[in-house]
Design a protein around this motif. Structure first.
Motif, short mmCIF file in Angstrom:
data_model
loop_
_atom_site.label_atom_id
_atom_site.label_comp_id
_atom_site.label_asym_id
_atom_site.label_seq_id
_atom_site.Cartn_x
_atom_site.Cartn_y
_atom_site.Cartn_z
N ASP A 256 0.81 -1.23 0.00
CA ASP A 256 0.00 0.00 0.00
C ASP A 256 0.84 1.28 0.00
OD1 ASP A 256 0.82 -0.75 2.53
OD2 ASP A 256 -1.01 -0.13 3.55
N PHE A 257 2.18 1.13 0.02
CA PHE A 257 3.05 2.31 -0.04
C PHE A 257 4.02 2.19 -1.22
CE2 PHE A 257 2.08 2.23 4.57
CZ PHE A 257 1.64 3.54 4.74
N ALA A 258 4.21 3.30 -1.95
CA ALA A 258 5.29 3.40 -2.95
C ALA A 258 6.34 4.32 -2.35
CB ALA A 258 4.76 3.96 -4.25
N LEU A 259 7.55 3.81 -2.16
CA LEU A 259 8.55 4.49 -1.36
C LEU A 259 9.54 5.29 -2.22
CD1 LEU A 259 9.34 4.73 1.63
CD2 LEU A 259 10.71 2.65 1.34
N ALA B 156 2.74 11.56 1.71
CA ALA B 156 3.07 11.43 3.14
C ALA B 156 4.59 11.36 3.28
CB ALA B 156 2.44 10.15 3.70
N PHE B 157 5.05 11.68 4.49
CA PHE B 157 6.50 11.70 4.74
C PHE B 157 6.83 10.97 6.04
CE2 PHE B 157 5.17 15.60 2.64
CZ PHE B 157 5.96 15.58 1.50
N ILE B 158 7.99 10.32 6.02
CA ILE B 158 8.62 9.89 7.27
C ILE B 158 9.99 10.55 7.32
CG2 ILE B 158 9.60 7.97 8.59
CD1 ILE B 158 7.46 6.15 7.46
N VAL B 159 10.24 11.30 8.39
CA VAL B 159 11.55 11.91 8.59
C VAL B 159 12.32 11.06 9.60
CG1 VAL B 159 12.78 13.96 9.39
CG2 VAL B 159 10.65 14.22 8.10
N VAL B 160 13.51 10.62 9.20
CA VAL B 160 14.37 9.82 10.08
C VAL B 160 15.44 10.75 10.62
CG1 VAL B 160 15.93 7.85 10.24
CG2 VAL B 160 13.91 7.73 8.75
N THR B 161 15.34 11.10 11.91
CA THR B 161 16.25 12.14 12.42
C THR B 161 17.01 11.72 13.67
OG1 THR B 161 16.43 14.48 13.05
CG2 THR B 161 14.49 13.30 13.87
N THR C 235 2.05 0.79 13.92
CA THR C 235 1.08 1.81 14.36
C THR C 235 1.32 3.11 13.60
OG1 THR C 235 0.98 0.81 16.55
CG2 THR C 235 0.22 3.09 16.37
N LEU C 236 2.59 3.50 13.53
CA LEU C 236 2.93 4.74 12.79
C LEU C 236 2.40 4.67 11.36
CD1 LEU C 236 6.46 6.41 12.66
CD2 LEU C 236 5.21 5.90 10.58
N LEU C 237 2.64 3.55 10.68
CA LEU C 237 2.24 3.43 9.27
C LEU C 237 0.72 3.43 9.12
CD1 LEU C 237 4.87 0.82 8.01
CD2 LEU C 237 4.74 3.25 7.40
N ALA C 238 0.04 2.79 10.06
CA ALA C 238 -1.43 2.77 9.99
C ALA C 238 -2.00 4.18 10.13
CB ALA C 238 -1.99 1.85 11.08
N ARG C 239 -1.46 4.92 11.08
CA ARG C 239 -1.98 6.29 11.31
C ARG C 239 -1.54 7.22 10.17
NH1 ARG C 239 -2.25 5.46 17.31
NH2 ARG C 239 -4.30 4.46 17.36
N LEU C 240 -0.32 7.04 9.71
CA LEU C 240 0.16 7.88 8.59
C LEU C 240 -0.69 7.63 7.35
CD1 LEU C 240 2.46 9.87 7.74
CD2 LEU C 240 3.73 7.87 6.95
N ARG C 241 -1.01 6.39 7.11
CA ARG C 241 -1.82 6.04 5.95
C ARG C 241 -3.22 6.66 6.05
NH1 ARG C 241 -3.09 3.26 1.73
NH2 ARG C 241 -5.00 2.04 1.67
N TRP C 242 -3.80 6.60 7.25
CA TRP C 242 -5.14 7.17 7.45
C TRP C 242 -5.13 8.65 7.07
CZ3 TRP C 242 -7.70 10.97 10.07
CH2 TRP C 242 -9.08 10.81 10.24
N TRP C 243 -4.16 9.38 7.57
CA TRP C 243 -4.08 10.80 7.26
C TRP C 243 -3.75 11.04 5.78
CZ3 TRP C 243 -5.58 14.89 9.98
CH2 TRP C 243 -5.77 14.74 11.36
N ALA C 244 -2.89 10.21 5.23
CA ALA C 244 -2.48 10.39 3.83
C ALA C 244 -3.67 10.22 2.89
CB ALA C 244 -1.37 9.42 3.47
N VAL C 245 -4.48 9.19 3.13
CA VAL C 245 -5.66 8.95 2.28
C VAL C 245 -6.65 10.10 2.45
CG1 VAL C 245 -7.66 7.45 1.92
CG2 VAL C 245 -5.39 6.44 2.23
#
Ligand SMILES: Cc1cc2nc3c(=O)[nH]c(=O)nc-3n(C[C@H](O)[C@H](O)[C@H](O)COP(=O)(O)O)c2cc1C
Length: 192
Positions: A36-39, A73-78, A166-176
């Motif tokens: 469900d994600f294209a990276l 959507a974004f994931i920042v690795v910091t 959990t992060l991916l599930a919530r990120l996906r919800w917001w992204a859609v």
């Protein structure tokens, strides 16, 4: 549900010998098995950005703007540098404006006792100014240096995997939701 989410994963460190690569590689291994994600991996170390903001256009800046614009959507690795986040990450964030708007941002952080969370809290303020929506759930590694084997695998993967799911599930919800909302009413057209 609504096709693939274009997910841009952004490296926070450009330091030579950075630990960021290990954390990014782990995050990629967690995401790449999902259909469900294209990276897209965005590494500030590889962008030919102008050295000062607003000085001139460049191919690197055009490429960055296009890729931030394409992302849903974004994931920042910091990491955490002196209780903040690295300057190279700030320069990359500040190089683009409109393409961040009305999109969700999640964080994977690492560091000493705070697990990089002080950097994350500062980034939340920055992304609010850019009209981006930060996700509460994050993955945080406290003292990660001895927690990977020589092949880059986590020695004790269960808790980070659960947090990432959990992060991916919530990120996906917001992204859609936000992708659909942007289609119905382009965010940039809302009166200030
Ligand atoms: C300039 C600098 C400042 C740092 N400040 C902190 C800090 O405030 N808190 C912390 O937990 N670690 C701090 N560290 C340690 C980093 O967490 C550690 O070096 C980490 O590996 C940095 O990520 P990187 O290797 O991907 O650049 C700092 C490291 C550097 C280079």
């Amino acid at each position: 549900m609504d096709g693939k989410i274009n997910l841009a994963l952004i490296y926070g460190s450009t330091r030579e010998g950075r630990f960021c690569d290990r954390i990014v590689n782990w995050a990629v291994s967690e995401i790449s098995g999902r259909s469900d994600f294209a990276l897209d991996l965005i590494d500030p170390a590889t962008f030919d950005l102008p050295t000062q903001h607003g000085r001139k256009e460049s191919a690197g800046l055009a490429d960055l703007t296009r890729r931030i614009g394409k992302a849903d959507a974004f994931i920042v690795v910091t990491p955490e540098y002196n209780h903040g986040y690295p300057a190279a990450l700030k320069f990359l964030i500040d190089s683009v404006s409109g393409p961040w708007q009305a999109k969700p941002v999640a964080f994977v952080s690492y560091g000493g006792i705070s697990g990089g969370l002080r950097a994350v809290e500062q980034l939340r303020q920055v992304f609010a100014e850019l009209h981006a929506v930060t996700i509460r759930d994050s993955v945080s590694f406290v003292d990660p240096w001895g927690k990977f084997d020589t092949d880059g695998r986590l020695l004790d993967p269960d808790a980070p995997r659960k947090a990432m799911a959990t992060l991916l599930a919530r990120l996906r919800w917001w992204a859609v939701g936000l992708r659909n909302a942007r289609k119905v009413a382009p965010y940039g057209e809302i009166a200030a």
